[in-house]
Design an enzyme around this catalytic site. Sequence first.
Site, short mmCIF file in Angstrom:
data_model
loop_
_atom_site.label_atom_id
_atom_site.label_comp_id
_atom_site.label_asym_id
_atom_site.label_seq_id
_atom_site.Cartn_x
_atom_site.Cartn_y
_atom_site.Cartn_z
N GLU A 138 111.91 0.70 25.81
CA GLU A 138 112.02 0.00 24.53
C GLU A 138 110.64 -0.52 24.11
OE1 GLU A 138 116.14 -2.17 23.99
OE2 GLU A 138 115.25 -2.70 25.95
N LYS B 172 120.32 -4.79 16.06
CA LYS B 172 119.64 -3.82 16.92
C LYS B 172 120.56 -2.60 17.04
CE LYS B 172 117.31 -3.62 21.41
NZ LYS B 172 116.97 -4.36 22.64
#
Length: 120
Positions: free
Chosen positions: A22, A99
């Site tokens: 990420e 998200k």
Amino acid sequence: MSGKITLSGLRAHGFHGVFDFERREGQDFVVDVVLELDLSKAAATDDVTDTVHYGELAERLIAVLTGEPVNLIETLADRLLTVCLADDRVATAEVTVHKPGAPIPHEFADVSVTLRRGRS
């Protein structure tokens, strides 16, 4: 006159998350903001300087979204709230951080965190 300014769906590519991939690859984050404030002066004067300029606010929020990485979207939402409340005219702010690409191994539509804060 109490009112609200809402900015929905502000999207930016950031590098937040707890996993190395990420932080390395990043992903899109989407932010919704609701500001509560007195809009009477702006309504009377028709002058953008008498209200929160949502274009300038968007720029400051994007700077946080694309800036220093954090592990949690809770922390990201808190930083965005701080930006919203930097303008003394804002009585209360609510920020939702979405998200949609969260690393969840199941089909899902969205993950989000919402924080709300007012002046003490």
